[in-house]
Design a protein around this motif. Structure first.
Motif, PDB file in Angstrom:
ATOM      1  N   PHE A 184       0.924  -1.008  -0.131  1.00 18.28           N
ATOM      2  CA  PHE A 184       0.167  -0.120   0.057  1.00 18.28           C
ATOM      3  C   PHE A 184       0.930   1.263  -0.023  1.00 18.28           C
ATOM      4  CE2 PHE A 184      -2.599  -3.401   1.725  1.00 18.28           C
ATOM      5  CZ  PHE A 184      -3.843  -3.292   1.124  1.00 18.28           C
ATOM      6  N   ASP A 185       0.839   2.137  -0.990  1.00 20.54           N
ATOM      7  CA  ASP A 185       2.063   3.184  -1.272  1.00 20.54           C
ATOM      8  C   ASP A 185       1.102   4.239  -1.820  1.00 20.54           C
ATOM      9  OD1 ASP A 185       3.925   4.685  -1.498  1.00 20.54           O
ATOM     10  OD2 ASP A 185       4.842   3.696  -2.976  1.00 20.54           O
ATOM     11  N   PRO A 186       0.459   5.322  -1.202  1.00 19.63           N
ATOM     12  CA  PRO A 186       0.035   4.995   0.281  1.00 19.63           C
ATOM     13  C   PRO A 186      -1.331   4.367   0.505  1.00 19.63           C
ATOM     14  CG  PRO A 186      -0.656   7.241  -0.687  1.00 19.63           C
ATOM     15  CD  PRO A 186       0.055   6.480  -1.664  1.00 19.63           C
ATOM     16  N   ARG A 193      -6.363  -0.398   3.801  1.00 18.42           N
ATOM     17  CA  ARG A 193      -7.173  -0.315   2.742  1.00 18.42           C
ATOM     18  C   ARG A 193      -6.817   0.769   1.471  1.00 18.42           C
ATOM     19  NH1 ARG A 193     -12.505   2.638   4.268  1.00 18.42           N
ATOM     20  NH2 ARG A 193     -10.896   4.262   3.626  1.00 18.42           N
ATOM     21  N   ALA A 194      -7.128   0.404   0.383  1.00 20.65           N
ATOM     22  CA  ALA A 194      -7.058   1.087  -0.855  1.00 20.65           C
ATOM     23  C   ALA A 194      -8.062   0.740  -1.911  1.00 20.65           C
ATOM     24  CB  ALA A 194      -5.624   1.058  -1.406  1.00 20.65           C
ATOM     25  N   GLY A 195      -8.985   1.486  -2.157  1.00 15.95           N
ATOM     26  CA  GLY A 195      -9.945   1.155  -3.126  1.00 15.95           C
ATOM     27  C   GLY A 195     -10.814   0.085  -2.485  1.00 15.95           C
ATOM     28  N   ARG A 196     -11.032  -1.022  -3.084  1.00 14.04           N
ATOM     29  CA  ARG A 196     -11.782  -2.273  -2.597  1.00 14.04           C
ATOM     30  C   ARG A 196     -10.736  -3.348  -2.010  1.00 14.04           C
ATOM     31  NH1 ARG A 196     -16.364  -3.837  -6.687  1.00 14.04           N
ATOM     32  NH2 ARG A 196     -16.386  -5.539  -5.046  1.00 14.04           N
ATOM     33  N   ARG A 197      -9.518  -2.950  -2.007  1.00 12.14           N
ATOM     34  CA  ARG A 197      -8.672  -3.915  -1.433  1.00 12.14           C
ATOM     35  C   ARG A 197      -8.370  -3.678   0.205  1.00 12.14           C
ATOM     36  NH1 ARG A 197      -2.955  -2.990  -3.361  1.00 12.14           N
ATOM     37  NH2 ARG A 197      -2.575  -3.909  -1.669  1.00 12.14           N
ATOM     38  N   LEU A 198      -8.521  -4.631   0.809  1.00 14.50           N
ATOM     39  CA  LEU A 198      -8.689  -4.608   2.158  1.00 14.50           C
ATOM     40  C   LEU A 198      -7.922  -5.663   2.857  1.00 14.50           C
ATOM     41  CD1 LEU A 198      -9.757  -3.307   4.945  1.00 14.50           C
ATOM     42  CD2 LEU A 198     -11.517  -4.837   4.652  1.00 14.50           C
TER      43      LEU A 198
END
Length: 195
Positions: free
Chosen positions: A8-10, A32-37
């Motif tokens: 995750f960046d960032p 979390r980034a978008g739908r990625r958890l």
């Protein structure tokens, strides 16, 4: 290199949080980034130590480079929301590394899974001395977080609040006091209640 890298960046969100009642809480790091958890389980002491080390590293960077690092968490980055659902544990945290990337002016946190398969070999040298060799297998997964100094201060602030939100400590022995009290060794076995 690990076969699964959760990078995750960032992240849009990176927090420490818990599930369960005080005394029976499970601690998580969640990115979390978008739908990625991604949720990684860890111990209360690991959360506390990570928050402490993040603040210490930021203080060291502040001493070296003025204006890059906020002294406290920016108000707009406060995050008091519960953990995102669903919470699916990717792995249990073992070793964690923390570093400062001066090129991007970011804190880098790497979280590796706990591994019980570390093997130690004892061999004897020609001189009769024992030599210990430790063989650690390559981890299958790693969580890599790259966050700004402001995000790092906000993470540390929340993590410290999460840790302190548990059961109160006994003023005599330092152990946690359950709602029903606890047997305090410093009180010769008398039960203490939360004041």
């Amino acid at each position: 290199m690990p076969s699964v890298v959760h990078s995750f960046d960032p992240p849009e969100r990176f927090v420490a949080g818990t599930v369960g009642e005080p005394g029976a809480r499970t601690f998580f790091l969640q990115a979390r980034a978008g739908r990625r958890l991604v949720s990684v389980a860890l111990e209360k002491q690991q959360v506390s130590l990570l928050a402490e080390r993040v603040d210490e590293l930021l203080d060291e960077v502040t001493a070296l480079a003025e204006g890059v690092v906020p002294a406290v968490a920016p108000f707009e980055l406060d995050d008091n929301d519960p953990l995102d659902q669903p919470i699916e544990e990717e792995f249990r945290a073992g070793t964690m590394t923390l570093s400062w990337d001066p090129g991007d002016e970011r804190i880098v946190i790497e979280v590796f899974p706990a591994d019980d398969e570390t093997v130690a070999f004892v061999t004897e040298t020609a001189e009769g001395e024992q030599q210990i060799e430790v063989e650690e297998p390559e981890p299958d997964e790693v969580l890599i977080i790259r966050i700004t100094p402001g995000q790092a201060r906000a993470f540390a602030k929340r993590a410290q609040q999460v840790v302190s939100a548990g059961r109160p400590d006994c003023p005599f022995c330092g152990g946690p006091i359950d709602p029903a009290g606890h047997l305090c060794p410093r009180a010769n076995g008398f039960k203490r209640r939360d004041p």
